[in-house]
Design an enzyme around this catalytic site. Structure first.
Site, PDB file in Angstrom:
ATOM      1  N   ASP A  13       0.802  -1.222   0.000  1.00  0.00           N
ATOM      2  CA  ASP A  13       0.000   0.000   0.000  1.00  0.00           C
ATOM      3  C   ASP A  13       0.838   1.277   0.000  1.00  0.00           C
ATOM      4  OD1 ASP A  13      -2.199  -1.690   0.123  1.00  0.00           O
ATOM      5  OD2 ASP A  13      -2.263  -1.646   2.311  1.00  0.00           O
ATOM      6  N   GLU A  14       1.987   1.209  -0.622  1.00  0.00           N
ATOM      7  CA  GLU A  14       2.874   2.380  -0.672  1.00  0.00           C
ATOM      8  C   GLU A  14       2.372   3.430  -1.662  1.00  0.00           C
ATOM      9  OE1 GLU A  14       3.838  -0.758  -1.154  1.00  0.00           O
ATOM     10  OE2 GLU A  14       5.390  -1.277   0.291  1.00  0.00           O
ATOM     11  N   LYS A  16       1.725   2.247  -5.057  1.00  0.00           N
ATOM     12  CA  LYS A  16       2.293   1.747  -6.313  1.00  0.00           C
ATOM     13  C   LYS A  16       1.358   2.014  -7.498  1.00  0.00           C
ATOM     14  CE  LYS A  16       2.391  -2.323  -4.381  1.00  0.00           C
ATOM     15  NZ  LYS A  16       2.073  -1.994  -2.974  1.00  0.00           N
ATOM     16  N   LYS A  18      -0.939   4.278  -8.025  1.00  0.00           N
ATOM     17  CA  LYS A  18      -0.938   5.673  -8.464  1.00  0.00           C
ATOM     18  C   LYS A  18       0.307   5.991  -9.285  1.00  0.00           C
ATOM     19  CE  LYS A  18       0.113  10.269  -7.568  1.00  0.00           C
ATOM     20  NZ  LYS A  18       0.013  11.495  -6.819  1.00  0.00           N
ATOM     21  N   GLY A  40      -4.550  -4.304  -3.742  1.00  0.00           N
ATOM     22  CA  GLY A  40      -5.537  -3.274  -4.065  1.00  0.00           C
ATOM     23  C   GLY A  40      -4.749  -2.040  -4.458  1.00  0.00           C
ATOM     24  N   HIS A  41      -4.725  -1.748  -5.759  1.00  0.00           N
ATOM     25  CA  HIS A  41      -3.929  -0.620  -6.246  1.00  0.00           C
ATOM     26  C   HIS A  41      -4.874   0.504  -6.670  1.00  0.00           C
ATOM     27  CE1 HIS A  41      -0.267  -3.415  -7.215  1.00  0.00           C
ATOM     28  NE2 HIS A  41      -0.649  -3.446  -5.951  1.00  0.00           N
ATOM     29  N   THR A 129      -5.711 -11.632   3.596  1.00  0.00           N
ATOM     30  CA  THR A 129      -6.866 -10.989   2.967  1.00  0.00           C
ATOM     31  C   THR A 129      -7.948 -12.029   2.645  1.00  0.00           C
ATOM     32  OG1 THR A 129      -5.904 -11.285   0.778  1.00  0.00           O
ATOM     33  CG2 THR A 129      -5.402  -9.202   1.900  1.00  0.00           C
ATOM     34  N   ARG A 143       2.954 -28.483  -7.242  1.00  0.00           N
ATOM     35  CA  ARG A 143       2.745 -29.027  -8.595  1.00  0.00           C
ATOM     36  C   ARG A 143       1.373 -29.665  -8.777  1.00  0.00           C
ATOM     37  NH1 ARG A 143       8.342 -31.848  -7.872  1.00  0.00           N
ATOM     38  NH2 ARG A 143       7.334 -32.024  -5.863  1.00  0.00           N
ATOM     39  N   GLN A 222       2.029  -5.965  -3.229  1.00  0.00           N
ATOM     40  CA  GLN A 222       2.497  -6.066  -1.837  1.00  0.00           C
ATOM     41  C   GLN A 222       3.788  -5.252  -1.673  1.00  0.00           C
ATOM     42  OE1 GLN A 222       1.479  -9.497  -3.322  1.00  0.00           O
ATOM     43  NE2 GLN A 222      -0.426  -8.511  -2.825  1.00  0.00           N
ATOM     44  N   THR A 237       3.192 -12.570   2.607  1.00  0.00           N
ATOM     45  CA  THR A 237       2.352 -13.174   1.583  1.00  0.00           C
ATOM     46  C   THR A 237       3.108 -14.365   0.989  1.00  0.00           C
ATOM     47  OG1 THR A 237       0.909 -12.731  -0.303  1.00  0.00           O
ATOM     48  CG2 THR A 237       3.090 -11.668  -0.345  1.00  0.00           C
ATOM     49  N   SER A 297      -7.398  -1.112   0.834  1.00  0.00           N
ATOM     50  CA  SER A 297      -8.097  -0.978  -0.452  1.00  0.00           C
ATOM     51  C   SER A 297      -8.806  -2.274  -0.822  1.00  0.00           C
ATOM     52  CB  SER A 297      -7.101  -0.658  -1.580  1.00  0.00           C
ATOM     53  OG  SER A 297      -6.228   0.353  -1.213  1.00  0.00           O
ATOM     54  N   GLY A 300     -10.739  -3.155   3.477  1.00  0.00           N
ATOM     55  CA  GLY A 300     -11.320  -2.069   4.274  1.00  0.00           C
ATOM     56  C   GLY A 300     -10.837  -2.050   5.714  1.00  0.00           C
ATOM     57  N   SER A 409       5.193  12.237  -4.181  1.00  0.00           N
ATOM     58  CA  SER A 409       3.747  12.273  -4.444  1.00  0.00           C
ATOM     59  C   SER A 409       3.068  13.005  -3.301  1.00  0.00           C
ATOM     60  CB  SER A 409       3.233  10.835  -4.574  1.00  0.00           C
ATOM     61  OG  SER A 409       1.830  10.824  -4.618  1.00  0.00           O
TER      62      SER A 409
HETATM   63  P1  GDP Z   1      -0.809   0.345  -3.507  1.00  0.00           P
HETATM   64  O1  GDP Z   1      -1.365  -0.950  -3.047  1.00  0.00           O
HETATM   65  O2  GDP Z   1       0.666   0.445  -3.285  1.00  0.00           O
HETATM   66  O3  GDP Z   1      -1.171   0.693  -4.922  1.00  0.00           O
HETATM   67  O4  GDP Z   1      -1.449   1.465  -2.579  1.00  0.00           O
HETATM   68  P2  GDP Z   1      -3.022   1.582  -2.180  1.00  0.00           P
HETATM   69  O5  GDP Z   1      -3.740   2.088  -3.363  1.00  0.00           O
HETATM   70  O6  GDP Z   1      -3.496   0.333  -1.548  1.00  0.00           O
HETATM   71  O7  GDP Z   1      -2.933   2.634  -1.003  1.00  0.00           O
HETATM   72  C1  GDP Z   1      -2.448   3.913  -1.200  1.00  0.00           C
HETATM   73  C2  GDP Z   1      -3.560   4.901  -0.851  1.00  0.00           C
HETATM   74  O8  GDP Z   1      -3.009   6.208  -0.778  1.00  0.00           O
HETATM   75  C3  GDP Z   1      -4.633   4.988  -1.924  1.00  0.00           C
HETATM   76  O9  GDP Z   1      -5.847   5.336  -1.311  1.00  0.00           O
HETATM   77  C4  GDP Z   1      -4.144   6.116  -2.818  1.00  0.00           C
HETATM   78  O10 GDP Z   1      -5.195   6.769  -3.493  1.00  0.00           O
HETATM   79  C5  GDP Z   1      -3.525   7.040  -1.810  1.00  0.00           C
HETATM   80  N1  GDP Z   1      -2.354   7.804  -2.261  1.00  0.00           N
HETATM   81  C6  GDP Z   1      -1.386   7.446  -3.153  1.00  0.00           C
HETATM   82  N2  GDP Z   1      -0.422   8.406  -3.197  1.00  0.00           N
HETATM   83  C7  GDP Z   1      -0.796   9.365  -2.318  1.00  0.00           C
HETATM   84  C8  GDP Z   1      -0.202  10.596  -1.890  1.00  0.00           C
HETATM   85  O11 GDP Z   1       0.875  10.991  -2.308  1.00  0.00           O
HETATM   86  N3  GDP Z   1      -0.888  11.310  -0.949  1.00  0.00           N
HETATM   87  C9  GDP Z   1      -2.075  10.894  -0.431  1.00  0.00           C
HETATM   88  N4  GDP Z   1      -2.661  11.665   0.472  1.00  0.00           N
HETATM   89  N5  GDP Z   1      -2.664   9.752  -0.818  1.00  0.00           N
HETATM   90  C10 GDP Z   1      -2.019   8.991  -1.744  1.00  0.00           C
HETATM   91  P1  IMO Z   2      -0.890  -4.163  -2.248  1.00  0.00           P
HETATM   92  O1  IMO Z   2      -0.433  -4.703  -3.581  1.00  0.00           O
HETATM   93  C1  IMO Z   2      -0.953  -4.583   2.072  1.00  0.00           C
HETATM   94  C2  IMO Z   2      -0.946  -8.637   3.700  1.00  0.00           C
HETATM   95  C3  IMO Z   2      -2.183  -9.103   4.404  1.00  0.00           C
HETATM   96  C4  IMO Z   2      -1.588 -10.090   5.394  1.00  0.00           C
HETATM   97  C5  IMO Z   2      -0.458 -10.711   4.585  1.00  0.00           C
HETATM   98  C6  IMO Z   2      -0.816 -12.025   3.929  1.00  0.00           C
HETATM   99  O2  IMO Z   2      -2.181  -3.477  -2.293  1.00  0.00           O
HETATM  100  O3  IMO Z   2       0.221  -3.377  -1.622  1.00  0.00           O
HETATM  101  P2  IMO Z   2      -2.383 -12.762   1.911  1.00  0.00           P
HETATM  102  O4  IMO Z   2      -3.765 -12.361   1.541  1.00  0.00           O
HETATM  103  O5  IMO Z   2      -1.366 -12.454   0.876  1.00  0.00           O
HETATM  104  O6  IMO Z   2      -2.299 -14.179   2.391  1.00  0.00           O
HETATM  105  O7  IMO Z   2      -2.034 -11.871   3.223  1.00  0.00           O
HETATM  106  O8  IMO Z   2      -0.107  -9.767   3.591  1.00  0.00           O
HETATM  107  N1  IMO Z   2      -1.165  -8.131   2.313  1.00  0.00           N
HETATM  108  C7  IMO Z   2      -1.124  -6.843   1.971  1.00  0.00           C
HETATM  109  N2  IMO Z   2      -0.972  -5.750   2.740  1.00  0.00           N
HETATM  110  N3  IMO Z   2      -1.067  -4.465   0.738  1.00  0.00           N
HETATM  111  C8  IMO Z   2      -1.194  -5.552  -0.039  1.00  0.00           C
HETATM  112  O9  IMO Z   2      -1.155  -5.509  -1.382  1.00  0.00           O
HETATM  113  C9  IMO Z   2      -1.273  -6.831   0.583  1.00  0.00           C
HETATM  114  N4  IMO Z   2      -1.432  -8.089   0.139  1.00  0.00           N
HETATM  115  C10 IMO Z   2      -1.356  -8.878   1.207  1.00  0.00           C
HETATM  116  O10 IMO Z   2      -2.848  -8.048   5.035  1.00  0.00           O
HETATM  117  O11 IMO Z   2      -1.021  -9.396   6.462  1.00  0.00           O
HETATM  118 MG    MG Z   3      -2.894  -1.644  -1.787  1.00  0.00          MG
END
Ligand code: GDP
Ligand code: IMO
Ligand code: MG
Length: 420
Positions: A13-14, A16, A18, A40-41, A129, A143, A222, A237, A297, A300, A409
């Site tokens: 959830d960094e 990525k 965006k 969830g991107h 998740t 396999r 992830q 994961t 994302s 929830g 960002s």
């Molecule tokens: P991902 O899984 O790495 O793609 O990240 P997520 O989409 O799960 O979570 C990032 C959240 O931060 C999302 O709700 C984005 O819309 C939001 N976001 C991304 N970049 C920024 C930023 O620079 N500032 C803020 N306030 N929100 C951001």
């Molecule tokens: P994105 O791509 C944040 C976490 C889960 C759990 C662990 C294992 O949006 O950054 P899994 O469902 O893979 O067996 O869960 O990894 N996890 C994530 N946390 N962002 C994700 O993806 C994640 N995908 C899995 O919360 O702790």
């Molecule tokens: Mg995410």
């Protein structure tokens, strides 16, 4: 031409999605290399907010090729929902999405096994998740898995029934109630949806595109601290989320890889269980969650929040061979009186600057402290307008990591970004 990789350096959830969306116009191809609908991107543009789970984050631009690589696991049910919501936005997905025949399928019984396994673990649960990720990758390495290429074979139904039976046998180990049949109609409808796309030997496709001089961006899911080998095991994961995962997840050789873009939040979050050395269980953590809208994302769930962890960040940089850092969500840190950065861990009375074998051995974190800033950054579109205290924070991270932060960002929208 070499392929570039974009991946997360923390616990996912960094931001990525965006960043991939912003970079896509510079590329011809965007390819997801691992993970599945646990991801969830999020992308935001023209007041539309969209969350992608399986489909690469390049789909909202004209003419780019998007590839779901062999390293990805696909749930046909989620895939169908995802494609429907993308069509609703007027995107012609059929013409721009290729799916690897070698990508594995998540069966309804994989999801049930995931839930049964988590339930049996009680308080030691991973916090999965519950998308069936672990059991699907287990069947891949064991396999036993079903792959996308199997769906066009005449014996697909038998193969499906065989694997389902294996899962039923396994489920006897758990005291868990389930009903596989109620999910099967939708699942097979999802299989029909997958059949509408070009199912390809994506390793050939990508290498052909690279040889033709096309620019490829590999999109990770992830984050490094969730990597199956190098993350905070067992709270990880089930795939290699690191740059090496892009080689195996797409069939691109290491010597054909170019830049490695490492995305990190200006602070840290984690969703699910497991150690988190800089976690803030106080008002400051709550403020980060509230201001950063830190709710998963995909599920929830509220994300756990804490200060930036440089020990973990430097580890991630090393493992991935990061060449450029991209910092997200710096805007969320506005209005904090002070900002802290973890520079070391205290383990058994000693301060260390490396990741211990077990992150649970960290007793406390050592911090450097920075003065905050009060300016709202959501409208800042020029490097010169970045407040000096944020610049000091950025320069400190650059000095500590030895890498440039080339992207900052400052909001969820496509436009809220500064290239330095
Ligand atoms: P991902 O899984 O790495 O793609 O990240 P997520 O989409 O799960 O979570 C990032 C959240 O931060 C999302 O709700 C984005 O819309 C939001 N976001 C991304 N970049 C920024 C930023 O620079 N500032 C803020 N306030 N929100 C951001
Ligand atoms: P994105 O791509 C944040 C976490 C889960 C759990 C662990 C294992 O949006 O950054 P899994 O469902 O893979 O067996 O869960 O990894 N996890 C994530 N946390 N962002 C994700 O993806 C994640 N995908 C899995 O919360 O702790
Ligand atoms: Mg995410």
């Amino acid at each position: 031409m070499k392929a570039d990789i974009l991946l997360g350096l923390q616990w996912g959830d960094e931001g990525k999605g965006k960043i991939v969306d912003v970079l896509t116009p510079k590329y011809d191809v965007v390819a997801r290399f691992q993970g599945g609908p646990n991801a969830g991107h999020s992308l935001e543009f023209n007041n539309i907010k969209h969350v992608l789970h399986t489909i690469p984050s390049g789909v909202f631009h004209e003419s780019q090729v998007n590839i779901i690589g062999n390293g990805v696991v696909i749930d046909p049910v989620i895939f169908k929902k995802e494609t429907a919501s993308i069509y609703n936005l007027g995107v012609d997905l059929i013409s721009k999405l290729l799916i690897s025949k070698k990508a594995h399928l998540i069966l309804p019984s994989h999801r049930i096994l995931d839930a049964a396994s988590e339930a049996s673990k009680g308080i030691t649960k991973i916090g999965s998740t519950l998308k069936g990720i672990g059991p699907t990758y287990m069947d891949k390495t064991g396999r036993n898995g079903l792959r996308v290429g199997d769906i066009i074979q005449p014996d697909f139904r038998e193969k499906y029934a065989h694997l389902k039976q294996k899962h039923i046998d396994l489920l006897r180990l758990y005291n868990f109630e389930y009903n596989i049949e109620e999910h099967e109609e939708q699942w097979f409808a999802g299989i029909e949806e997958i059949k509408r796309y070009k199912l390809v030997d994506s390793e050939y496709e990508i290498n052909r595109l690279l040889a033709a001089g096309k620019k490829v961006l590999a999109e990770g899911a992830q984050g490094t601290m969730l990597d199956i080998d190098f993350g905070s095991y067992p709270f990880v994961t089930s795939s290699n989320t690191i740059s090496a995962g892009a080689c195996t997840g797409l069939g691109i050789a290491p010597n054909r890889m170019g830049e490695v873009f490492g995305v990190f939040k200006a602070y840290c979050t984690r969703v699910g269980s497991g150690p988190f050395p800089t976690e803030l269980l106080d008002k400051t953590g709550e403020s980060l969650r509230e201001k950063g809208h830190e709710f998963g994302s995909t599920t929830g769930r509220p994300r756990r929040c804490g200060w930036l962890d440089l020990v973990a960040l430097k580890y991630s940089i090393m493992i991935n061979g990061v060449t450029q850092l991209f910092m997200t969500k710096a805007d969320v840190l506005s209005e904090f009186d002070y900002i802290r950065v973890c520079t070391g861990y205290k383990c058994k009375g000693h301060i260390v600057e490396h990741l211990p074998y077990d992150l649970n051995d960290v007793d406390s974190a050592e911090y450097a402290e920075f003065k905050g800033w009060s300016e709202d950054l959501s409208q800042v579109d020029n490097e010169a307008d970045i407040p000096e205290n944020l610049n000091k924070y950025i320069r400190f991270i650059e000095k500590e990591t030895g890498l440039p932060i080339s992207v900052v960002s400052l909001g969820p929208d496509r436009k809220q970004i500064i290239f330095r």
